[in-house]
Design an enzyme around this catalytic site. Sequence first.
Site, PDB file in Angstrom:
ATOM      1  NE  ARG A 188     -12.303 -37.749 -80.609  1.00 57.00           N
ATOM      2  CZ  ARG A 188     -12.474 -36.441 -80.575  1.00 57.00           C
ATOM      3  NH1 ARG A 188     -13.144 -35.886 -79.587  1.00 57.00           N
ATOM      4  NH2 ARG A 188     -11.969 -35.683 -81.510  1.00 57.00           N
TER       5      ARG A 188
ATOM      6  CE  LYS B 268     -15.189 -19.594 -89.312  1.00 52.61           C
ATOM      7  NZ  LYS B 268     -14.765 -19.447 -87.922  1.00 52.61           N
TER       8      LYS B 268
ATOM      9  N   GLY C  26     -12.722 -33.532 -88.037  1.00 51.68           N
ATOM     10  CA  GLY C  26     -13.850 -34.168 -87.369  1.00 51.68           C
ATOM     11  C   GLY C  26     -15.062 -34.313 -88.269  1.00 51.68           C
TER      12      GLY C  26
ATOM     13  N   GLY D 162      -8.343 -30.714 -85.003  1.00 49.78           N
ATOM     14  CA  GLY D 162      -7.357 -29.639 -85.025  1.00 49.78           C
ATOM     15  C   GLY D 162      -5.927 -30.157 -85.043  1.00 49.78           C
TER      16      GLY D 162
HETATM   17  P1  ADP Z   1     -13.480 -30.534 -90.634  1.00 44.36           P
HETATM   18  O1  ADP Z   1     -14.126 -30.601 -89.264  1.00 44.36           O
HETATM   19  O2  ADP Z   1     -13.481 -31.861 -91.315  1.00 44.36           O
HETATM   20  O3  ADP Z   1     -12.121 -29.879 -90.603  1.00 44.36           O
HETATM   21  P2  ADP Z   1     -14.867 -28.108 -91.281  1.00 44.36           P
HETATM   22  O4  ADP Z   1     -15.254 -27.942 -89.855  1.00 44.36           O
HETATM   23  O5  ADP Z   1     -13.899 -27.162 -91.864  1.00 44.36           O
HETATM   24  O6  ADP Z   1     -14.400 -29.607 -91.578  1.00 44.36           O
HETATM   25  O7  ADP Z   1     -16.168 -27.992 -92.203  1.00 44.36           O
HETATM   26  C1  ADP Z   1     -17.298 -28.817 -92.075  1.00 44.36           C
HETATM   27  C2  ADP Z   1     -18.565 -28.042 -92.278  1.00 44.36           C
HETATM   28  O8  ADP Z   1     -18.518 -27.352 -93.511  1.00 44.36           O
HETATM   29  C3  ADP Z   1     -19.789 -28.911 -92.336  1.00 44.36           C
HETATM   30  O9  ADP Z   1     -20.585 -28.627 -91.209  1.00 44.36           O
HETATM   31  C4  ADP Z   1     -20.498 -28.486 -93.625  1.00 44.36           C
HETATM   32  O10 ADP Z   1     -21.890 -28.329 -93.487  1.00 44.36           O
HETATM   33  C5  ADP Z   1     -19.856 -27.157 -93.917  1.00 44.36           C
HETATM   34  N1  ADP Z   1     -19.914 -26.790 -95.337  1.00 44.36           N
HETATM   35  C6  ADP Z   1     -19.312 -27.380 -96.357  1.00 44.36           C
HETATM   36  N2  ADP Z   1     -19.623 -26.773 -97.525  1.00 44.36           N
HETATM   37  C7  ADP Z   1     -20.449 -25.753 -97.214  1.00 44.36           C
HETATM   38  C8  ADP Z   1     -21.101 -24.734 -97.968  1.00 44.36           C
HETATM   39  N3  ADP Z   1     -20.975 -24.656 -99.291  1.00 44.36           N
HETATM   40  N4  ADP Z   1     -21.861 -23.831 -97.294  1.00 44.36           N
HETATM   41  C9  ADP Z   1     -21.971 -23.906 -95.946  1.00 44.36           C
HETATM   42  N5  ADP Z   1     -21.390 -24.831 -95.178  1.00 44.36           N
HETATM   43  C10 ADP Z   1     -20.641 -25.744 -95.806  1.00 44.36           C
END
Ligand code: ADP
Length: 395
Positions: free
Chosen positions: A36, A196, A344, A363
């Site tokens: 960053r 989520k 992220g 976000g």
């Molecule tokens: P980003 O930051 O890229 O938007 P998220 O924060 O939505 O992504 O999700 C990332 C997290 O999702 C990671 O920490 C990963 O461990 C978790 N994750 C992905 N698949 C699973 C799963 N099947 N069960 C539990 N956690 C999961």
Amino acid sequence: MFRTIKDLHLKHKKVLVRVDFNVPQKANGAIADDTRIKAALPTINYLRKQKCIVILMTHLGRPNGVDETLRLDSIAKHLSKLLNHHVTKCDDVIGSEVEEKVHSLKEGDVCLLENLRFYPEEEQNDDKFAHALADLAQIYINDAFSVSHRSHASVDAITHYLPSAAGFQLQKEIETIDKLLHNPKHPFIAIMGGVKVSDKIEVIRHLLKKVDAILIGGAMMYTFFKALGLETGTSKVEVDKLVIARQLLKQAHGKLILPLDCVIAKTPDDKGTVTHVTHLAKDVMGLDIGPDTVAIYQEILKNAKTVLWNGPMGMFEKKQFAKGTMALAETISKSKAVSIIGGGDTADAVKGFKFTHVSTGGGASLDFFAGKTLPGIKALEENVHCVKHRRFPSH
Ligand code: ADP
Ligand code: MG
């Protein structure tokens, strides 16, 4: 449209720049990942070449008032090394100490204000606080895409007081993602995963209007499976989102593609085994997409001209559940598709692979993918019509 850094007369001016130096640090204060900070260097170097006095401001972490562990001294030191030029560190954000330090700077010098969030006024988008910040400079540049989805004083209210423009990093983020969303080459495939569904409902809704397919993975797939009446064991499911998940599946008209198989285990510390998604036992959780799903997704991705990816396919932090994410990353990086990564954790997961653009905004990129107007961008757009400015300080 908003103005960019090249649209303003900057020579010899004092310029206040919002950057995002909210970087991970080790226990001894050393910077664990300076991506960053490096992202802001083109703007900082350009301003120095224009003989500006560069006043940088950022937040770090989530302090509740002044927090000694969240001061910016080691970031200032790290930036000094990257610039090969001393960066003056201010121990406050506004006030006489800061004014004196800024006053002592010469053309081409750089200073870093203290953590903006030591003042609750920052997150309150407080006008007086923004005004006090603005009094330090003659021009404001926003070079922090990743905070532009927040209506905070250093992003939004500040534009009421200074002629404002986007820095190079912000401009690149907006132009790249905007072009992709408005004029994508087809087939346009989105990949959505992560924890989520609730974080991503609006993104899925918006993208369904634009893409040819959305490939689903991550923990969010189990909310869809539960909505379809399948056994999901102990997988992460958002039970309050089942109705929305059903709605999305209906709205998608077949564009939402769900996995065929997954990798399961009793706990994330165990070794995984592969099973069909209709065969989950009550005491296991799904932690990655399975090999058949990977093969199908890879086939789809090989023909894609545009790929947008948010959210890892599995719990990639554990090696045994990272295969799905790594396999898709490899396929995309070897393809000719225009590829954009947002989020992220996704950016962390796919480090080392080549993509067209990896967004620095978590976000912020999600809000952008959802078709929302980011408050920081709106503020820059409104700033073009100077009549709105209540006051430009004279220096
Ligand atoms: P980003 O930051 O890229 O938007 P998220 O924060 O939505 O992504 O999700 C990332 C997290 O999702 C990671 O920490 C990963 O461990 C978790 N994750 C992905 N698949 C699973 C799963 N099947 N069960 C539990 N956690 C999961
Ligand atoms: Mg995340």
